[in-house]
Design an enzyme around this catalytic site. Structure first.
Site, PDB file in Angstrom:
ATOM      1  N   GLU A 294       4.196  -7.939  33.408  1.00 22.53           N
ATOM      2  CA  GLU A 294       3.918  -8.278  34.805  1.00 22.53           C
ATOM      3  C   GLU A 294       4.870  -7.590  35.782  1.00 22.53           C
ATOM      4  O   GLU A 294       4.509  -7.331  36.925  1.00 22.53           O
ATOM      5  CB  GLU A 294       3.937  -9.788  35.016  1.00 22.53           C
ATOM      6  CG  GLU A 294       2.754 -10.531  34.385  1.00 22.53           C
ATOM      7  CD  GLU A 294       2.971 -10.883  32.922  1.00 22.53           C
ATOM      8  OE1 GLU A 294       3.982 -10.433  32.326  1.00 22.53           O
ATOM      9  OE2 GLU A 294       2.129 -11.610  32.359  1.00 22.53           O
TER      10      GLU A 294
ATOM     11  N   PHE B 201       2.140 -27.006  29.621  1.00 25.88           N
ATOM     12  CA  PHE B 201       2.278 -25.704  28.976  1.00 25.88           C
ATOM     13  C   PHE B 201       2.158 -24.587  30.016  1.00 25.88           C
ATOM     14  O   PHE B 201       1.232 -24.559  30.818  1.00 25.88           O
ATOM     15  CB  PHE B 201       1.195 -25.541  27.908  1.00 25.88           C
ATOM     16  CG  PHE B 201       1.269 -24.194  27.235  1.00 25.88           C
ATOM     17  CD1 PHE B 201       2.417 -23.820  26.536  1.00 25.88           C
ATOM     18  CD2 PHE B 201       0.216 -23.305  27.306  1.00 25.88           C
ATOM     19  CE1 PHE B 201       2.500 -22.579  25.924  1.00 25.88           C
ATOM     20  CE2 PHE B 201       0.289 -22.058  26.694  1.00 25.88           C
ATOM     21  CZ  PHE B 201       1.436 -21.700  26.001  1.00 25.88           C
ATOM     22  N   GLN B 202       3.107 -23.702  29.994  1.00 27.05           N
ATOM     23  CA  GLN B 202       3.166 -22.563  30.926  1.00 27.05           C
ATOM     24  C   GLN B 202       3.182 -22.992  32.382  1.00 27.05           C
ATOM     25  O   GLN B 202       2.666 -22.304  33.250  1.00 27.05           O
ATOM     26  CB  GLN B 202       2.022 -21.572  30.649  1.00 27.05           C
ATOM     27  CG  GLN B 202       2.203 -20.915  29.291  1.00 27.05           C
ATOM     28  CD  GLN B 202       1.350 -19.689  29.096  1.00 27.05           C
ATOM     29  OE1 GLN B 202       0.240 -19.604  29.610  1.00 27.05           O
ATOM     30  NE2 GLN B 202       1.873 -18.728  28.335  1.00 27.05           N
TER      31      GLN B 202
ATOM     32  N   LYS C 258      -5.593 -24.018  38.136  1.00 26.57           N
ATOM     33  CA  LYS C 258      -6.809 -23.649  37.408  1.00 26.57           C
ATOM     34  C   LYS C 258      -8.018 -24.470  37.857  1.00 26.57           C
ATOM     35  O   LYS C 258      -9.130 -23.947  37.953  1.00 26.57           O
ATOM     36  CB  LYS C 258      -6.561 -23.835  35.910  1.00 26.57           C
ATOM     37  CG  LYS C 258      -7.616 -23.180  35.045  1.00 26.57           C
ATOM     38  CD  LYS C 258      -7.197 -23.175  33.580  1.00 26.57           C
ATOM     39  CE  LYS C 258      -8.269 -22.504  32.720  1.00 26.57           C
ATOM     40  NZ  LYS C 258      -7.878 -22.467  31.297  1.00 26.57           N
TER      41      LYS C 258
ATOM     42  N   MET D 101      25.332   6.375  36.695  1.00 27.21           N
ATOM     43  CA  MET D 101      25.918   5.815  37.917  1.00 27.21           C
ATOM     44  C   MET D 101      26.998   4.795  37.565  1.00 27.21           C
ATOM     45  O   MET D 101      28.018   4.694  38.244  1.00 27.21           O
ATOM     46  CB  MET D 101      24.826   5.184  38.784  1.00 27.21           C
ATOM     47  CG  MET D 101      25.281   4.851  40.181  1.00 27.21           C
ATOM     48  SD  MET D 101      25.971   6.275  41.042  1.00 27.21           S
ATOM     49  CE  MET D 101      24.568   6.835  41.980  1.00 27.21           C
TER      50      MET D 101
HETATM   51  C1  LIG Z   1      17.625  -3.868  36.339  1.00 28.94           C
HETATM   52  C2  LIG Z   1      18.933  -3.240  36.617  1.00 28.94           C
HETATM   53  N1  LIG Z   1      19.993  -3.510  35.807  1.00 28.94           N
HETATM   54  C3  LIG Z   1      21.190  -2.941  36.042  1.00 28.94           C
HETATM   55  C4  LIG Z   1      21.372  -2.089  37.087  1.00 28.94           C
HETATM   56  C5  LIG Z   1      22.721  -1.458  37.360  1.00 28.94           C
HETATM   57  N2  LIG Z   1      22.638   0.008  37.223  1.00 28.94           N
HETATM   58  C6  LIG Z   1      22.527   0.811  38.304  1.00 28.94           C
HETATM   59  S1  LIG Z   1      22.385   2.421  37.878  1.00 28.94           S
HETATM   60  C7  LIG Z   1      22.515   2.065  36.249  1.00 28.94           C
HETATM   61  C8  LIG Z   1      22.464   3.146  35.221  1.00 28.94           C
HETATM   62  C9  LIG Z   1      21.182   3.876  35.190  1.00 28.94           C
HETATM   63  O1  LIG Z   1      21.212   4.774  34.122  1.00 28.94           O
HETATM   64  P1  LIG Z   1      20.142   5.902  33.980  1.00 28.94           P
HETATM   65  O2  LIG Z   1      18.796   5.341  34.144  1.00 28.94           O
HETATM   66  O3  LIG Z   1      20.387   6.648  32.728  1.00 28.94           O
HETATM   67  O4  LIG Z   1      20.397   6.802  35.261  1.00 28.94           O
HETATM   68  P2  LIG Z   1      21.620   7.821  35.559  1.00 28.94           P
HETATM   69  O5  LIG Z   1      22.552   7.101  36.477  1.00 28.94           O
HETATM   70  O6  LIG Z   1      22.252   8.182  34.277  1.00 28.94           O
HETATM   71  O7  LIG Z   1      20.954   8.968  36.233  1.00 28.94           O
HETATM   72  C10 LIG Z   1      22.674   0.694  36.045  1.00 28.94           C
HETATM   73  C11 LIG Z   1      22.842   0.049  34.729  1.00 28.94           C
HETATM   74  C12 LIG Z   1      20.253  -1.855  37.923  1.00 28.94           C
HETATM   75  N3  LIG Z   1      20.323  -1.083  38.988  1.00 28.94           N
HETATM   76  N4  LIG Z   1      19.048  -2.419  37.646  1.00 28.94           N
END
Ligand SMILES: Cc1ncc(C[n+]2csc(CCOP(=O)(O)OP(=O)(O)O)c2C)c(N)n1
Ligand SMILES: [Mg+2]
Lengths: 595, 183
Positions: free
Chosen positions: A60, A122-123, A172, A490
């Protein structure tokens, strides 16, 4: 009920049929959904009609991001249909994402029968309770006779004013019950009437400020895009009339053409040197549909200290929220710009040409700093280079770019250039990894002939990878272009700069073989490891008629610059060519506390 | 112009003076509307000092929520615009800014005691124009209406005289003069 029933219902049908009919009457052609017990009657009604095409997702969250991509690229609201309980809770991330980025969504959730609500059935989950803070508005419909009206109202609320997601929770038994149907034209909202036209006095005051400027700047955002294509045209016209340079937030890219000489590039944490310096030194700032977010302002008390500010926003609560402005204009961007242009022309206003020339000279000296320069390598693909080549080989008015979240997202924003609105879909406010690929599917659904590319990271892509199956089922030829640096880049960059290079859990361990994975889904997989193969791979990706997954192996340790470290002002940017020591010293202890 | 430093990333405390404001919020009387209003306060970290809510027009299906909150002028302004953009909200008025708003609150106090304390409680209640609405040989329940600080004062006085329990309605407030609340 917040709307007036101005017309008596003309037809009677079941709640499930009302849902389908209301969607059709709202002009909905595609919905993204996943069935379950509490929405079976609606799925049954879907089965027996042809006007609405349903896209079956694999999770979803995927449905919500698809609807976001669909909405953002087409200007139409995105529609989601999910079941109660886990269906609804899985949709929460996308709803929050849409709220943060002002994307119009209508999300229909099934609910347990009315008499079971509150019994831990449920749900069952408290969908309206859970989604109250992450929607613009939500409804629980307990009477089938309210259903049509609520649905039409939901579309109205989602798309007017500052757009956002709206949830309609339908038990529902209400889907089974028979009730009256009324059409959209019969529904007038009682309380919610956002102001579109700006206050004339305020607009005049804004013009006065602008014409007295010597160092003007337009700081634009996603509000320009949300206001519709006309707003982008007017922005261009007004910028050309005044001669003011233009920068934009991440969300606003494309509203002003990147090929225009007045374009400064994106601003903010990873924005261009010229944009951030111009923001810092300007004397009059016209903020159009942006919200002074912390990624933009950097250190608030040092944000553009010498400027007087004008803020156009349709959401009154955005004005004076983070930054005090001299003139706050509540209204729709296109409406307000139209009035401003008219007054500007009528009064033959002009910005002092000598001042403007000086300002241009200053800006050109910042441009000359060439802040996006990087060192290419003979053996390793630099991520910046990958985006540059991708841009050169795919640019065009029918190309749509989505992204995941991380360094690749910022590089995409920096190196991919947009000349039109609605071509760039990214998760800005919430920063949701997993957004890009489902968003690309939604975009492709809205633009079957378009070239739709998700610029991804190897970590993010795994968060909604299952939607490859959706792309295959509906023959949607999306392209996933992964900048694989084997790190949550990042996160790793922040750990390097802020946490003594202690790379705690940011290495992408045990990566799958993406080519094999793609092929298992029936998607063409390509791998590219050498700079010499980059162009050929990108061309092969474009040439393949179906969905493609490119695993582009890039430099593992590249950092994303320029960067305004947390706690610093716009004119204290770090640039890519400074040594590591300077980088470490540039961040204050206080800055390390910040997000 | 001085910039506020209230970003989530620069949580320097507000040095601006804080003030108490009474907001009147006219809303559609529908399920969840109070939760929306309160959720906005809790979700964004604003204070609620007092809250009253009741239907004010059955025909128009309107309820009025009165919130007393404390904060610097900018935060109060932000609260007001945030409330205003909630879909079922008709209007929000900062009654403190209109300057001449009337405020009243109702208080019920149970006092338990015998002998001199009991006599003293009764005579103080009289001086405050409180009414006795329940009595036993060893207790009274007083009812008193007034401005919140008058009620505070009454509670302080009752403490040494055997105060057992306090119930307050929260503030109801309305502007002086002939004008009604703008819709
Ligand atoms: C759902 C979610 N969890 C954690 C983060 C924190 N976060 C921001 S950037 C990142 C790393 C992303 O890694 P990648 O997709 O390999 O991209 P890169 O920075 O290496 O280009 C994380 C864990 C986020 N933005 N979203
Ligand atoms: Mg990565």
């Amino acid at each position: 009920m917040a709307a007036d029933l101005t017309a008596a219902p003309t037809e009677r049908m079941t709640g499930a049929e009302i849902v389908i009919r209301a969607l059709a009457d709202q002009g909905v052609e595609h919905i993204f959904g996943y069935p379950g017990g509490a929405v079976l009657p609606i799925y049954d009604a879907l089965f027996q009609q042809n006007s609405i095409e349903h896209v079956l997702v694999r999770h979803e969250q995927g449905a919500t991001h698809m609807a976001e991509g669909y909405a953002r690229s087409s200007g139409k609201p995105g529609v989601v249909l999910v079941t109660s309980g886990p269906g609804a809770t899985n949709a929460v991330t996308g709803l929050t994402d849409a709220l943060m980025d002002s994307i119009p969504l209508v999300c229909i959730t099934g609910q347990v029968p009315t008499h079971l609500i509150g019994s831990d059935a449920f749900q069952e989950c408290d969908t309206v309770g859970i989604t109250r803070p992450c929607t613009k508005h939500n409804y629980l419909v307990k009477d089938v006779n309210d259903l049509a009206q609520v649905l039409h109202e939901a579309f109205y609320v989602a798309t007017s004013g500052r757009p956002g997601p709206v949830v309609v929770d339908i038990p529902k038994d209400v889907q089974f019950a028979t009730g009256g149907y009324i059409g959209p034209r019969n529904v007038v909202h009682k309380t919610y009437h956002p102001k579109l036209k700006g206050d004339a006095e305020k607009i005049k005051a804004a013009i006065e400020l602008l014409r007295g400027a010597k160092k003007p700047i337009f700081y634009t955002g996603g509000g320009v895009i949300n206001s519709g294509p006309r707003a982008s045209e007017l922005l261009r016209e007004f910028a050309h009339l005044t001669g003011a340079p233009v920068t934009s937030t991440l969300m606003g890219l494309g509203a002003f053409p990147a090929s225009d000489p007045q374009w400064l590039g994106m601003l903010g944490m990873h924005g261009s040197y010229e944009a951030n310096n111009a923001m810092h030194d300007c004397d009059v700032m016209l903020c159009v549909g942006a919200r002074f977010d912390d990624r933009i302002t950097g250190r608030l008390d040092a944000f553009s200290p010498g400027s007087r500010k004008i803020h156009i926003d349709i959401d009154p609560s955005s004005i004076n929220k983070n930054v005090k402005v001299e003139v706050g204009i509540v209204g729709d961007v296109a409406h307000v710009l139209e009035d401003m242009i008219q007054i500007w022309k009528a009064s033959r206003a002009q910005i002092d040409p000598a001042g403007l020339m000086d300002w241009e000279r200053r800006i050109n000296s910042w441009r000359a700093r060439n802040c996006f320069a990087y060192k290419a390598s003979e053996t390793t693909i630099k991520p910046q280079q990958a985006i540059e080549r991708l841009y050169e080989l795919t640019k065009g008015p029918d190309t749509y770019i989505t992204t995941e979240v991380g360094q690749h997202q910022m590089w995409a924003a920096q190196y991919y250039k947009f000349d039109e609105p609605n071509r760039w879909m990214t998760s800005g406010g919430l920063g949701t990894m997993g957004y890009g690929m489902p968003a690309a599917i939604g975009v492709q659904k809205a633009h079957p002939e378009g070239l739709v590319i998700d610029i991804a990271g190897e970590a993010s892509i795994q968060m909604c990878i299952q939607e490859l199956s959706t792309a295959v089922q509906y023959e949607l030829p999306i392209k996933v272009f992964v900048l694989n640096n084997e790190y949550m880049g990042m996160v790793r960059q922040w750990q390097q700069l802020l946490h003594g290079s202690r790379y705690s859990h940011s290495y992408s361990e045990a990566l799958p073989d993406f080519v094999k994975l793609a092929e298992a889904y029936g998607v063409k997989g390509l791998r590219c490891e050498h700079p010499d193969d980059l162009d050929a791979t990108i061309k092969a990706m474009i040439d393949h008629p179906g969905p493609v997954f490119v695993d582009c192996v890039v430099d593992k340790m590249e950092n994303c610059f320029p960067m305004i470290p947390s706690g610093r002002a716009h004119n204290e940017m770090l640039l890519g060519d400074v040594g590591e020591k300077t980088v470490n010293e540039a961040i204050t202890e206080e800055g390390k506390m910040l997000v | 112009m001085r910039q506020p430093t209230g970003s989530a990333y620069f949580m320097e405390e507000h040095h601006e003076p804080v003030a108490r404001h009474t907001l009147a919020i006219l809303v559609d009387n529908e399920p969840g509307v109070l939760a929306r209003v309160i959720g906005l306060f809790s979700g964004r970290g604003y204070n609620i000092d007092s809250l009253t809510v009741s239907e004010v027009s059955h025909e128009a299906n309107l309820s009025r929520i009165t919130v007393v909150t404390t904060g610097p002028a900018e935060v109060i302004d932000q609260i007001k615009t945030q409330l205003d953009r909630l879909v079922p909200v008709h209007s929000v008025v900062d009654l403190t800014l209109t300057g001449r708003a009337l405020e009243r609150e109702l208080l019920l106090v149970k006092v338990r005691g015998k002998g001199e304390a009991r006599v003293e409680a009764l005579s103080l209640a009289d001086a405050f124009r409180a009414r006795v609405i329940d009595a036993t040989i060893e207790s009274f329940v007083f009812e008193i209406t007034g401005k919140p600080d008058k009620l505070d004062q009454f509670i302080i006085l009752m403490k040494p005289l055997g105060l057992v329990e306090v119930a307050r309605t929260g503030v109801a407030s309305i502007a002086r003069g002939p004008e009604g609340m703008a819709e």
